[in-house]
Design a protein around this motif. Structure first.
Motif, PDB file in Angstrom:
ATOM      1  N   ASP A 306      32.952  46.559  40.188  1.00  0.00           N
ATOM      2  CA  ASP A 306      33.909  47.240  41.050  1.00  0.00           C
ATOM      3  C   ASP A 306      35.181  46.404  41.205  1.00  0.00           C
ATOM      4  O   ASP A 306      35.125  45.288  41.717  1.00  0.00           O
ATOM      5  CB  ASP A 306      33.274  47.493  42.422  1.00  0.00           C
ATOM      6  CG  ASP A 306      34.062  48.482  43.264  1.00  0.00           C
ATOM      7  OD1 ASP A 306      35.241  48.718  42.951  1.00  0.00           O
ATOM      8  OD2 ASP A 306      33.482  49.027  44.222  1.00  0.00           O
ATOM      9  N   PRO A 307      36.337  46.922  40.781  1.00  0.00           N
ATOM     10  CA  PRO A 307      37.575  46.151  40.947  1.00  0.00           C
ATOM     11  C   PRO A 307      38.050  46.083  42.396  1.00  0.00           C
ATOM     12  O   PRO A 307      38.888  45.248  42.731  1.00  0.00           O
ATOM     13  CB  PRO A 307      38.584  46.934  40.098  1.00  0.00           C
ATOM     14  CG  PRO A 307      38.052  48.325  40.085  1.00  0.00           C
ATOM     15  CD  PRO A 307      36.557  48.201  40.107  1.00  0.00           C
ATOM     16  N   ALA A 308      37.505  46.940  43.250  1.00  0.00           N
ATOM     17  CA  ALA A 308      37.892  46.945  44.670  1.00  0.00           C
ATOM     18  C   ALA A 308      36.629  46.873  45.523  1.00  0.00           C
ATOM     19  O   ALA A 308      36.219  47.855  46.147  1.00  0.00           O
ATOM     20  CB  ALA A 308      38.698  48.191  45.002  1.00  0.00           C
ATOM     21  N   TYR A 541      47.301  41.216  44.988  1.00  0.00           N
ATOM     22  CA  TYR A 541      46.277  41.143  46.024  1.00  0.00           C
ATOM     23  C   TYR A 541      44.953  41.747  45.564  1.00  0.00           C
ATOM     24  O   TYR A 541      43.891  41.354  46.032  1.00  0.00           O
ATOM     25  CB  TYR A 541      46.755  41.817  47.307  1.00  0.00           C
ATOM     26  CG  TYR A 541      47.550  40.899  48.206  1.00  0.00           C
ATOM     27  CD1 TYR A 541      46.979  39.751  48.753  1.00  0.00           C
ATOM     28  CD2 TYR A 541      48.877  41.170  48.504  1.00  0.00           C
ATOM     29  CE1 TYR A 541      47.702  38.907  49.571  1.00  0.00           C
ATOM     30  CE2 TYR A 541      49.611  40.326  49.339  1.00  0.00           C
ATOM     31  CZ  TYR A 541      49.017  39.194  49.860  1.00  0.00           C
ATOM     32  OH  TYR A 541      49.728  38.349  50.675  1.00  0.00           O
ATOM     33  N   GLU A 542      45.004  42.720  44.649  1.00  0.00           N
ATOM     34  CA  GLU A 542      43.751  43.295  44.176  1.00  0.00           C
ATOM     35  C   GLU A 542      42.919  42.235  43.445  1.00  0.00           C
ATOM     36  O   GLU A 542      41.680  42.238  43.525  1.00  0.00           O
ATOM     37  CB  GLU A 542      44.006  44.503  43.278  1.00  0.00           C
ATOM     38  CG  GLU A 542      44.781  44.231  42.014  1.00  0.00           C
ATOM     39  CD  GLU A 542      44.948  45.484  41.163  1.00  0.00           C
ATOM     40  OE1 GLU A 542      44.336  46.518  41.494  1.00  0.00           O
ATOM     41  OE2 GLU A 542      45.694  45.425  40.161  1.00  0.00           O
ATOM     42  N   LEU A 543      43.587  41.312  42.759  1.00  0.00           N
ATOM     43  CA  LEU A 543      42.870  40.208  42.126  1.00  0.00           C
ATOM     44  C   LEU A 543      42.351  39.228  43.165  1.00  0.00           C
ATOM     45  O   LEU A 543      41.183  38.812  43.116  1.00  0.00           O
ATOM     46  CB  LEU A 543      43.777  39.475  41.132  1.00  0.00           C
ATOM     47  CG  LEU A 543      44.041  40.135  39.784  1.00  0.00           C
ATOM     48  CD1 LEU A 543      44.953  39.259  38.942  1.00  0.00           C
ATOM     49  CD2 LEU A 543      42.744  40.415  39.036  1.00  0.00           C
ATOM     50  N   HIS A 544      43.198  38.841  44.097  1.00  0.00           N
ATOM     51  CA  HIS A 544      42.780  37.848  45.096  1.00  0.00           C
ATOM     52  C   HIS A 544      41.643  38.369  45.972  1.00  0.00           C
ATOM     53  O   HIS A 544      40.740  37.604  46.338  1.00  0.00           O
ATOM     54  CB  HIS A 544      43.975  37.431  45.941  1.00  0.00           C
ATOM     55  CG  HIS A 544      44.951  36.562  45.218  1.00  0.00           C
ATOM     56  ND1 HIS A 544      44.572  35.380  44.599  1.00  0.00           N
ATOM     57  CD2 HIS A 544      46.285  36.693  44.992  1.00  0.00           C
ATOM     58  CE1 HIS A 544      45.624  34.823  44.037  1.00  0.00           C
ATOM     59  NE2 HIS A 544      46.678  35.592  44.261  1.00  0.00           N
ATOM     60  N   ASP A 545      41.664  39.636  46.304  1.00  0.00           N
ATOM     61  CA  ASP A 545      40.553  40.197  47.095  1.00  0.00           C
ATOM     62  C   ASP A 545      39.264  40.190  46.284  1.00  0.00           C
ATOM     63  O   ASP A 545      38.178  39.945  46.816  1.00  0.00           O
ATOM     64  CB  ASP A 545      40.892  41.616  47.553  1.00  0.00           C
ATOM     65  CG  ASP A 545      41.877  41.620  48.712  1.00  0.00           C
ATOM     66  OD1 ASP A 545      42.242  40.525  49.185  1.00  0.00           O
ATOM     67  OD2 ASP A 545      42.271  42.719  49.143  1.00  0.00           O
ATOM     68  N   PHE A 546      39.365  40.471  44.992  1.00  0.00           N
ATOM     69  CA  PHE A 546      38.205  40.408  44.100  1.00  0.00           C
ATOM     70  C   PHE A 546      37.664  38.980  44.041  1.00  0.00           C
ATOM     71  O   PHE A 546      36.446  38.752  44.167  1.00  0.00           O
ATOM     72  CB  PHE A 546      38.612  40.888  42.712  1.00  0.00           C
ATOM     73  CG  PHE A 546      37.479  40.980  41.718  1.00  0.00           C
ATOM     74  CD1 PHE A 546      36.742  42.142  41.583  1.00  0.00           C
ATOM     75  CD2 PHE A 546      37.159  39.899  40.916  1.00  0.00           C
ATOM     76  CE1 PHE A 546      35.703  42.229  40.670  1.00  0.00           C
ATOM     77  CE2 PHE A 546      36.125  39.973  39.996  1.00  0.00           C
ATOM     78  CZ  PHE A 546      35.394  41.144  39.872  1.00  0.00           C
ATOM     79  N   PHE A 547      38.562  38.004  43.856  1.00  0.00           N
ATOM     80  CA  PHE A 547      38.144  36.595  43.807  1.00  0.00           C
ATOM     81  C   PHE A 547      37.453  36.208  45.120  1.00  0.00           C
ATOM     82  O   PHE A 547      36.387  35.579  45.117  1.00  0.00           O
ATOM     83  CB  PHE A 547      39.354  35.676  43.595  1.00  0.00           C
ATOM     84  CG  PHE A 547      40.158  35.932  42.357  1.00  0.00           C
ATOM     85  CD1 PHE A 547      39.602  36.541  41.244  1.00  0.00           C
ATOM     86  CD2 PHE A 547      41.510  35.562  42.297  1.00  0.00           C
ATOM     87  CE1 PHE A 547      40.346  36.777  40.093  1.00  0.00           C
ATOM     88  CE2 PHE A 547      42.259  35.782  41.163  1.00  0.00           C
ATOM     89  CZ  PHE A 547      41.689  36.398  40.063  1.00  0.00           C
ATOM     90  N   THR A 566      37.718  40.009  34.224  1.00  0.00           N
ATOM     91  CA  THR A 566      38.247  40.528  32.961  1.00  0.00           C
ATOM     92  C   THR A 566      37.632  41.882  32.619  1.00  0.00           C
ATOM     93  O   THR A 566      38.248  42.691  31.925  1.00  0.00           O
ATOM     94  CB  THR A 566      38.002  39.541  31.804  1.00  0.00           C
ATOM     95  OG1 THR A 566      36.595  39.248  31.706  1.00  0.00           O
ATOM     96  CG2 THR A 566      38.764  38.246  32.022  1.00  0.00           C
ATOM     97  N   ILE A 567      36.419  42.126  33.115  1.00  0.00           N
ATOM     98  CA  ILE A 567      35.785  43.438  32.917  1.00  0.00           C
ATOM     99  C   ILE A 567      36.326  44.449  33.922  1.00  0.00           C
ATOM    100  O   ILE A 567      36.622  45.594  33.588  1.00  0.00           O
ATOM    101  CB  ILE A 567      34.261  43.320  33.050  1.00  0.00           C
ATOM    102  CG1 ILE A 567      33.689  42.396  31.960  1.00  0.00           C
ATOM    103  CG2 ILE A 567      33.592  44.699  32.978  1.00  0.00           C
ATOM    104  CD1 ILE A 567      32.228  42.067  32.145  1.00  0.00           C
ATOM    105  N   ALA A 568      36.456  44.009  35.168  1.00  0.00           N
ATOM    106  CA  ALA A 568      36.895  44.914  36.233  1.00  0.00           C
ATOM    107  C   ALA A 568      38.359  45.321  36.087  1.00  0.00           C
ATOM    108  O   ALA A 568      38.743  46.418  36.513  1.00  0.00           O
ATOM    109  CB  ALA A 568      36.671  44.258  37.598  1.00  0.00           C
TER     110      ALA A 568
END
Length: 632
Positions: A306-308, A541-547, A566-568
């Motif tokens: 899930d990317p989010a 922010y979508e990356l930082h929230d994922f991290f 990299t998959i998401a």
């Protein structure tokens, strides 16, 4: 198997009732197929070698001896494959017949797990043919070697020691105290269920909830394979319902009433981290460990990443989540307002997302208290970087919600302050930016003192994780309503409010706020437009929230997070993700001193950074080993 991922399969083959030769051939064909697909754990249905619906044919010695012979061939076939298989078979021991799960790997029968709870009610009559395995333990001889028998068996992978598998059969899951509870407390983190559950109207939903719920309660993966095609339909029908669940989530589910095989990858490391974190999950030394081996190989991931992760993808669930979070925030603020006998709530409104959400929450808290929204003092404080768009949105928002507007420019006071400390107005350094943020906070605090109120904080979880806040500036308040809401979720909360508020003017303002680039607006605009866009400076922010989610929620390593990201996010180059992941770790560690002295605020989800609750780490901890892994 890298990063703790193991591929599993649940198979519901088309069997032939009482034709052990055909069934054995079918099972061996699926063994070959599933291993070719990369599966390391393969689960077949209950009594699949004979068929579950043989009824009184189970008393026939020929059927039992032929089933035993097919088990021999299945064990022999397994020598060619790098996997562990669980197959259902009837087995006679000391004159009694047992419904067994046979664990098979690399040419050996590793163990036999008997069914404990035999349904003998309604359409079921297993007690007529089988004995409960409740008191069964010890060893039997099979092909010249001793095989352990009993319910207290855990199959542990020597090459991946965290992988520990236990088995239960069908009805065992449906009873008040399933054996899987004892298995999990004994250390098993994968439960396989060999089942033959007949289909009735509505039963699939309950079965689904049982499997998902058990995986959540036991912090485990649950692989469920049920009988289907080919079983007798004399009085009931079997649908072949197969499921793979992990900690409450269904990773894969078969289409019912078809011959099927489903696959997914389970994350053993994530499950183990959950158990480490849960102090109430106590492991007991109650089971016998049966070793087996698997080759260490790369596991290709097919499961959904899930990317989010903070935002439900289903629209209905997302709306329910937004309403629930708004109520948590507003209820927390309601309590604080009542406890402090505050006459006012003071909120700084910039026209951006975070302050908009804080004002919406404050308005709801006042409604819950039955108080006039005019006691909400909403202050807009234009400065050097304020644009017409955010300024107009701030004014419209305040008027639409019925709060009391105060406009206090910070330009003259900041100029005087810069003159006092010798700061040039043309030097756009950190002092230039932070001086404005601290001036705004000073105004809010003093107005709160003057009106007998307190300051409602606006900063969100993502900003706190990155330290993207001015220390003792927007970092500080009397109650921080957004402190555990990540930026990706802030957007959805504001959008939900816009679509449900019933006020067209307010809706249009909120939609324009959503369409405005995220910015602290501390640098002068260029051609009237925002010059300082946060995501260009700190990353998406979508990356930082994922991290953040994978680091704090599951303790995932940087390499694993990079792999998942990299998959998401297929639209981002890996180098781009890697760059911002490095930035995330650098900022997360370096900026923890800001989180060490956060104001109070309500926790709304499973990830939070309050120093009084979820995140207790030293402010001077080093990020070296995390950065080194990313640099490797």
């Amino acid at each position: 198997m890298r990063d703790g991922f193991v591929k599993v399969a649940a198979v519901s083959p088309k069997i032939a009732v009482a034709d052990t030769t055909a069934n054995g051939a079918m099972i061996r064909a699926y063994m070959k197929e599933t291993v070719a697909e990369g599966a390391k754990i393969v689960v077949f249905p209950e009594l699949c070698i004979t068929g579950y619906t043989c009824a009184d044919l189970f008393t026939q010695d020929l059927l039992l001896s032929k089933a035993y012979r097919q088990l021999h061939w299945i064990v022999e076939e397994s020598e060619e494959y790098d996997a562990i298989f669980f197959v259902g078979v009837p087995m006679e021991i000391r004159g009694k017949l047992y419904n067994m799960a046979a664990a098979v790997s690399h040419g050996r029968l590793l163990g036999l797990v008997p069914k404990l709870h035999l349904p003998t009610y309604n359409e079921f009559y297993e007690g007529r043919n089988f004995q409960s395995g409740m008191m069964l333990s010890g060893y039997i001889e099979f092909d010249g070697y001793n095989v352990p028998v009993g319910t207290g068996l855990i199959f542990q992978c020597e090459t991946m020691p965290k992988l520990r598998i236990a088995a239960e059969l069908c009805e065992d899951l449906w009873v008040p105290n399933p054996p899987s509870v004892a298995h999990a407390l004994g250390g098993a983190n994968v439960i396989v269920n060999l089942s033959a559950s007949d289909e009735l109207t509505g039963k699939a939903n309950y079965r689904r909830s049982l499997v998902a719920g058990q995986s959540a309660r036991l912090l485990c993966a649950y692989v469920y394979a049920s009988a289907g095609e080919g079983e007798s339909t004399q009085d009931v029908v079997y649908s072949g319902h197969c499921m793979i669940a992990e900690n409450g989530y269904l990773l894969a589910e078969s289409k019912r009433f078809t011959e099927s095989v489903i696959y997914s990858e389970i994350d053993i490391n994530k499950l183990e981290e959950e158990r480490r974190r849960m102090s109430t999950f106590q492991i007991e030394d109650t089971h016998m460990d049966i070793p087996f081996t698997l080759k260490k190989e790369e596991t290709s991931l097919t499961r959904f990443i899930d990317p989010a992760p903070f935002v439900p993808s289903d629209e209905k669930r997302r709306a329910e989540r937004c309403e629930e979070i708004l109520m948590i925030q507003a209820s927390g603020l309601k309590k604080r307002l009542a406890h402090t006998h505050a006459k006012t709530a003071v909120v700084g409104i910039s026209g951006g997302l975070d302050s908009t959400l804080a004002l919406l929450v404050t308005a709801r808290a006042f409604d819950l208290l039955g108080r006039d929204r005019k006691d909400i003092i909403a202050i807009t404080m234009p400065g050097f970087g304020t644009t017409d768009r955010t300024y107009e949105n701030a004014l419209s928002l305040i008027h639409s919600l019925g709060a009391t507007l105060q406009e206090i420019s910070i330009v003259d006071s900041v100029k005087q302050h810069f003159k006092d400390i010798g700061q040039s107005l043309t030097d756009y350094d950190v002092t230039y930016e932070n001086g404005q943020a601290r001036e705004r906070t000073q105004i809010l605090m003093d107005v709160a003192n003057k009106t007998g109120g307190f300051v409602v904080g606006t900063g969100d979880l993502s900003e706190l994780a990155l330290g993207w806040a001015t220390y003792n500036g927007d970092h500080m308040s009397m109650y921080a309503v957004n402190s555990s809401v990540p930026k990706t979720l802030v957007r959805h909360l504001v959008h939900y409010y816009a679509m449900t508020c019933g006020d067209d003017k307010l809706k249009q303002v909120l939609l324009d706020v959503l369409d405005t680039p995220v910015s602290p607006e501390l640098l002068p605009p260029k051609d009237g437009k925002i010059a300082q866009k946060t995501e260009e400076l700190v990353g998406p922010y979508e990356l930082h929230d994922f991290f953040l989610y994978h680091m704090l929620r599951f303790g995932s390593s940087p390499k694993k997070i990079l792999r998942l990201a990299t998959i998401a996010f297929p639209d981002y180059e890996e180098a781009f993700i890697h760059k911002w992941l490095q930035n995330f770790y650098r900022r997360f560690f370096a900026q923890h001193f800001k989180r060490s002295c956060l104001p109070d605020g309500p926790k709304v989800g499973t990830v939070a950074v309050s120093p009084r609750g979820d995140l207790r780490m030293p402010s001077d901890a080093l990020a070296n080993i995390w950065m080194e892994e990313l640099e490797d």
